[in-house]
Design a protein around this motif. Structure first.
Motif, PDB file in Angstrom:
ATOM      1  N   UNK A 178      -1.271  17.234   9.989  1.00 50.11           N
ATOM      2  CA  UNK A 178      -2.351  17.295  10.978  1.00 50.11           C
ATOM      3  C   UNK A 178      -3.651  16.670  10.492  1.00 50.11           C
ATOM      4  N   UNK A 179      -3.541  15.797   9.542  1.00 50.75           N
ATOM      5  CA  UNK A 179      -4.749  15.128   9.064  1.00 50.75           C
ATOM      6  C   UNK A 179      -4.534  13.622   9.046  1.00 50.75           C
ATOM      7  N   UNK A 180      -5.614  12.896   8.896  1.00 50.23           N
ATOM      8  CA  UNK A 180      -5.513  11.459   9.013  1.00 50.23           C
ATOM      9  C   UNK A 180      -4.891  10.828   7.788  1.00 50.23           C
ATOM     10  N   UNK A 181      -4.358   9.658   7.999  1.00 53.63           N
ATOM     11  CA  UNK A 181      -3.731   8.891   6.942  1.00 53.63           C
ATOM     12  C   UNK A 181      -4.810   8.293   6.038  1.00 53.63           C
TER      13      UNK A 181
ATOM     14  N   UNK B 124      -0.325  11.032   4.274  1.00 58.51           N
ATOM     15  CA  UNK B 124      -0.654  11.665   5.559  1.00 58.51           C
ATOM     16  C   UNK B 124      -0.397  13.161   5.442  1.00 58.51           C
TER      17      UNK B 124
ATOM     18  N   UNK C 123       0.833  -1.194   0.000  1.00 57.37           N
ATOM     19  CA  UNK C 123       0.000   0.000   0.000  1.00 57.37           C
ATOM     20  C   UNK C 123       0.874   1.252   0.000  1.00 57.37           C
TER      21      UNK C 123
ATOM     22  N   UNK D  25      -5.611   6.015   2.326  1.00 56.33           N
ATOM     23  CA  UNK D  25      -5.060   5.085   1.355  1.00 56.33           C
ATOM     24  C   UNK D  25      -5.007   5.734  -0.023  1.00 56.33           C
TER      25      UNK D  25
ATOM     26  N   UNK E 295      -1.758  -6.904  10.145  1.00 57.79           N
ATOM     27  CA  UNK E 295      -1.200  -5.618  10.548  1.00 57.79           C
ATOM     28  C   UNK E 295      -0.344  -5.066   9.425  1.00 57.79           C
ATOM     29  N   UNK E 296      -0.198  -3.747   9.426  1.00 53.97           N
ATOM     30  CA  UNK E 296       0.612  -3.075   8.421  1.00 53.97           C
ATOM     31  C   UNK E 296       2.009  -2.819   8.972  1.00 53.97           C
TER      32      UNK E 296
ATOM     33  N   UNK F 279      -3.252   0.462  -3.733  1.00 51.01           N
ATOM     34  CA  UNK F 279      -2.844  -0.831  -3.201  1.00 51.01           C
ATOM     35  C   UNK F 279      -2.494  -1.767  -4.357  1.00 51.01           C
TER      36      UNK F 279
ATOM     37  N   UNK G 247       5.096  -0.369   8.152  1.00 44.68           N
ATOM     38  CA  UNK G 247       5.326   0.867   7.421  1.00 44.68           C
ATOM     39  C   UNK G 247       6.803   1.181   7.256  1.00 44.68           C
ATOM     40  N   UNK G 248       7.113   1.901   6.177  1.00 49.61           N
ATOM     41  CA  UNK G 248       8.406   2.538   6.054  1.00 49.61           C
ATOM     42  C   UNK G 248       8.419   3.839   6.852  1.00 49.61           C
ATOM     43  N   UNK G 249       9.555   4.530   6.802  1.00 55.23           N
ATOM     44  CA  UNK G 249       9.690   5.774   7.576  1.00 55.23           C
ATOM     45  C   UNK G 249       9.052   6.970   6.905  1.00 55.23           C
TER      46      UNK G 249
ATOM     47  N   UNK H 179       3.660   7.149   2.943  1.00 56.12           N
ATOM     48  CA  UNK H 179       4.180   5.949   3.586  1.00 56.12           C
ATOM     49  C   UNK H 179       3.878   4.726   2.728  1.00 56.12           C
TER      50      UNK H 179
ATOM     51  N   UNK I 289       0.173   5.037   1.523  1.00 56.34           N
ATOM     52  CA  UNK I 289      -0.706   5.900   2.291  1.00 56.34           C
ATOM     53  C   UNK I 289      -0.175   7.327   2.237  1.00 56.34           C
TER      54      UNK I 289
END
Lengths: 116, 114
Positions: free
Chosen positions: A42-45, A39, A35, A47, A103-104, A50, A106-108, A91, A37
């Motif tokens: 200040x807002x949600x992650x 971000x 995936x 998608x 579970x996901x 995929x 993630x990279x940095x 991400x 993502x």
């Protein structure tokens, strides 16, 4: 354990241009999901796109497309016709196949700046 | 709004205090996840619920952390005796067993321990 590496901490692109974000991963599994993502500050992650590992065809969602190279364990994101609203942290994430926690991992992340 | 909701959005607490965060997932999602995100890092998995059962916990989840999901609906994450190293963004996500579109995330709770 699976790992995801994003080697570009920051990237910038001119509005309307194309940019490619890199991602590599390590796994011993043959079936999995990948995936991207987004971000925003200040807002949600959310998608972006995929890819199922068993599909050879690269996923595309409007201006977003991926280059999935399974043998190389590479999963890059191409953003075409970049817009100011594309500025965000991006991400790359790995998920095991159906079964288990899903579970996901993630990279940095890569911070994308879009210049007007 | 039918997305994932987290409260509070921000929490400042003194070291040693206990804090509790709440997550309300998308109503039809039976899977709920907690992640922790520190500055400059991607989210790291903490724990996972399927309905009310906590099925997996990361080694990151020390004994001071506890999570619950009574009745398989909302979830709470409690941190006891907070430490400065607990300062982070705590993200909740939910997904459906039939959903292969990844997970849907809330806006997170930003914890600052002073």
């Amino acid at each position: 354990a699976q790992t995801v590496t994003q080697s570009q901490p920051e990237m910038s692109v001119q509005e309307a241009e194309t940019v490619t974000l890199s991602c590599t991963y390590d796994t011993s599994e043959s079936d999995y999901y990948l995936f991207w993502y987004k971000q925003p500050p200040s807002r949600q992650m959310i998608l972006v796109i995929r890819q199922e590992a068993y599909k050879q065809q690269n996923a595309t969602e409007n201006r977003f497309s991926v280059n999935f190279q399974k043998a190389a364990k590479s999963f890059s994101l191409k953003i075409s016709d970049s817009q100011l609203g594309d500025a965000a942290m991006y991400f790359c994430a790995y998920r095991s196949p159906v079964g288990g926690s899903e579970k996901l991992v993630f990279g940095k992340g890569t911070k994308l700046t879009v210049n007007p | 709004d039918t997305g994932v909701s987290q409260n509070p959005r921000h929490k400042i607490t003194k070291r040693g205090q206990n804090v509790t965060f709440r997550c309300d997932p998308i109503s039809e999602h039976n899977r709920l996840y907690w992640y922790r995100q520190t500055l400059g890092q991607g989210p790291e998995f903490l724990t996972y619920f399927q309905n009310e059962a906590q099925l997996e916990k990361s080694r990151l989840l020390s004994d001071r952390f506890s999570a619950e999901r009574p009745k398989g609906s909302f979830s709470t994450l409690e941190i006891q005796r907070t430490e400065q190293g607990d300062s982070a963004m705590y993200l909740c996500a939910s997904s459906s067993r039939l959903n292969n579109h990844g997970a849907f995330f809330g806006q997170g709770t930003r914890l600052t321990v002073v």
